[in-house]
Design a protein around this motif. Structure first.
Motif, PDB file in Angstrom:
ATOM      1  N   LEU A  86       0.818  -1.212   0.000  1.00  0.00           N
ATOM      2  CA  LEU A  86       0.000   0.000   0.000  1.00  0.00           C
ATOM      3  C   LEU A  86       0.854   1.265   0.000  1.00  0.00           C
ATOM      4  O   LEU A  86       0.515   2.251  -0.656  1.00  0.00           O
ATOM      5  CB  LEU A  86      -0.948  -0.005   1.199  1.00  0.00           C
ATOM      6  N   GLU A  87       1.962   1.240   0.709  1.00  0.00           N
ATOM      7  CA  GLU A  87       2.839   2.413   0.766  1.00  0.00           C
ATOM      8  C   GLU A  87       3.528   2.684  -0.564  1.00  0.00           C
ATOM      9  O   GLU A  87       3.925   3.808  -0.835  1.00  0.00           O
ATOM     10  CB  GLU A  87       3.884   2.233   1.871  1.00  0.00           C
ATOM     11  N   ASN A  88       3.660   1.668  -1.407  1.00  0.00           N
ATOM     12  CA  ASN A  88       4.363   1.823  -2.682  1.00  0.00           C
ATOM     13  C   ASN A  88       3.440   1.914  -3.896  1.00  0.00           C
ATOM     14  O   ASN A  88       3.902   1.791  -5.030  1.00  0.00           O
ATOM     15  CB  ASN A  88       5.360   0.670  -2.861  1.00  0.00           C
ATOM     16  N   GLY A  90       2.014   4.483  -5.232  1.00  0.00           N
ATOM     17  CA  GLY A  90       2.309   5.630  -6.083  1.00  0.00           C
ATOM     18  C   GLY A  90       3.707   5.648  -6.657  1.00  0.00           C
ATOM     19  O   GLY A  90       4.039   6.512  -7.460  1.00  0.00           O
ATOM     20  N   SER A  91       4.544   4.705  -6.285  1.00  0.00           N
ATOM     21  CA  SER A  91       5.912   4.690  -6.804  1.00  0.00           C
ATOM     22  C   SER A  91       6.195   3.357  -7.511  1.00  0.00           C
ATOM     23  O   SER A  91       6.102   3.266  -8.722  1.00  0.00           O
ATOM     24  CB  SER A  91       6.916   4.950  -5.678  1.00  0.00           C
ATOM     25  N   LYS A  92       6.485   2.349  -6.741  1.00  0.00           N
ATOM     26  CA  LYS A  92       6.856   1.042  -7.303  1.00  0.00           C
ATOM     27  C   LYS A  92       5.756   0.456  -8.197  1.00  0.00           C
ATOM     28  O   LYS A  92       6.041  -0.135  -9.238  1.00  0.00           O
ATOM     29  CB  LYS A  92       7.179   0.080  -6.159  1.00  0.00           C
ATOM     30  N   TYR A  93       4.498   0.618  -7.804  1.00  0.00           N
ATOM     31  CA  TYR A  93       3.391   0.007  -8.540  1.00  0.00           C
ATOM     32  C   TYR A  93       2.593   1.029  -9.345  1.00  0.00           C
ATOM     33  O   TYR A  93       1.488   0.733  -9.807  1.00  0.00           O
ATOM     34  CB  TYR A  93       2.454  -0.714  -7.562  1.00  0.00           C
ATOM     35  N   ASP A  94       3.133   2.207  -9.546  1.00  0.00           N
ATOM     36  CA  ASP A  94       2.400   3.284 -10.210  1.00  0.00           C
ATOM     37  C   ASP A  94       1.885   2.882 -11.593  1.00  0.00           C
ATOM     38  O   ASP A  94       0.714   3.080 -11.895  1.00  0.00           O
ATOM     39  CB  ASP A  94       3.289   4.526 -10.308  1.00  0.00           C
ATOM     40  N   LYS A  95       2.726   2.304 -12.429  1.00  0.00           N
ATOM     41  CA  LYS A  95       2.310   1.928 -13.792  1.00  0.00           C
ATOM     42  C   LYS A  95       1.191   0.895 -13.758  1.00  0.00           C
ATOM     43  O   LYS A  95       0.227   0.992 -14.512  1.00  0.00           O
ATOM     44  CB  LYS A  95       3.489   1.395 -14.595  1.00  0.00           C
ATOM     45  N   ARG A  96       1.314  -0.093 -12.885  1.00  0.00           N
ATOM     46  CA  ARG A  96       0.284  -1.135 -12.790  1.00  0.00           C
ATOM     47  C   ARG A  96      -1.034  -0.586 -12.270  1.00  0.00           C
ATOM     48  O   ARG A  96      -2.112  -1.022 -12.667  1.00  0.00           O
ATOM     49  CB  ARG A  96       0.769  -2.289 -11.918  1.00  0.00           C
ATOM     50  N   MET A  97      -0.981   0.379 -11.348  1.00  0.00           N
ATOM     51  CA  MET A  97      -2.214   0.942 -10.794  1.00  0.00           C
ATOM     52  C   MET A  97      -2.952   1.811 -11.807  1.00  0.00           C
ATOM     53  O   MET A  97      -4.153   1.989 -11.729  1.00  0.00           O
ATOM     54  CB  MET A  97      -1.908   1.775  -9.537  1.00  0.00           C
ATOM     55  N   LYS A  98      -2.246   2.344 -12.788  1.00  0.00           N
ATOM     56  CA  LYS A  98      -2.886   3.194 -13.792  1.00  0.00           C
ATOM     57  C   LYS A  98      -3.597   2.394 -14.879  1.00  0.00           C
ATOM     58  O   LYS A  98      -4.365   2.943 -15.638  1.00  0.00           O
ATOM     59  CB  LYS A  98      -1.852   4.124 -14.428  1.00  0.00           C
ATOM     60  N   THR A  99      -3.351   1.093 -14.949  1.00  0.00           N
ATOM     61  CA  THR A  99      -4.008   0.294 -15.975  1.00  0.00           C
ATOM     62  C   THR A  99      -5.387  -0.125 -15.546  1.00  0.00           C
ATOM     63  O   THR A  99      -5.720  -0.123 -14.390  1.00  0.00           O
ATOM     64  CB  THR A  99      -3.194  -0.976 -16.309  1.00  0.00           C
TER      65      THR A  99
END
Length: 99
Positions: A86-88, A90-99
């Motif tokens: 959850l803490e990552n 916006g950074s580590k998982y940013d690309k995956r969360m935008k899909t």
């Protein structure tokens, strides 16, 4: 909630629409009648459309990323993995969360 929304918007006279999922307590007669009385439009999401509900998307990602094919012997490790995910977002998982 409906009364609070009504009170906060009475002065501007603009219509009020509230988007809800299909939980039975949101569709009950008491809620729908009060909304009608207060002239609040209730807009219900289409059933079985988790991609329209962001928290469902986040939960699906949160279940898969830190837990897929992993076993945590201690609850503290399980909790740490979820918190790290959850803490990552916006950074580590940013690309995956935008899909």
């Amino acid at each position: 909630l409906l009364r609070q929304r009504d009170e906060s918007h009475q002065a501007d006279g603009k219509p009020i629409s509230i988007v809800l999922d299909n939980a039975s307590y949101q569709r009950c007669k008491k809620v729908t009648e009060l909304a009608k009385e207060l002239k609040i439009e209730l807009v219900f999401l289409t059933p079985y459309r988790p991609h329209l509900n962001w928290i469902e998307r986040l939960w699906r990602f949160g279940r898969s990323e830190p837990f897929y094919c992993r076993y945590y012997e201690k609850f503290v490790d399980f909790k740490k993995a979820l918190q790290n995910c959850l803490e990552n977002l916006g950074s580590k998982y940013d690309k995956r969360m935008k899909t």
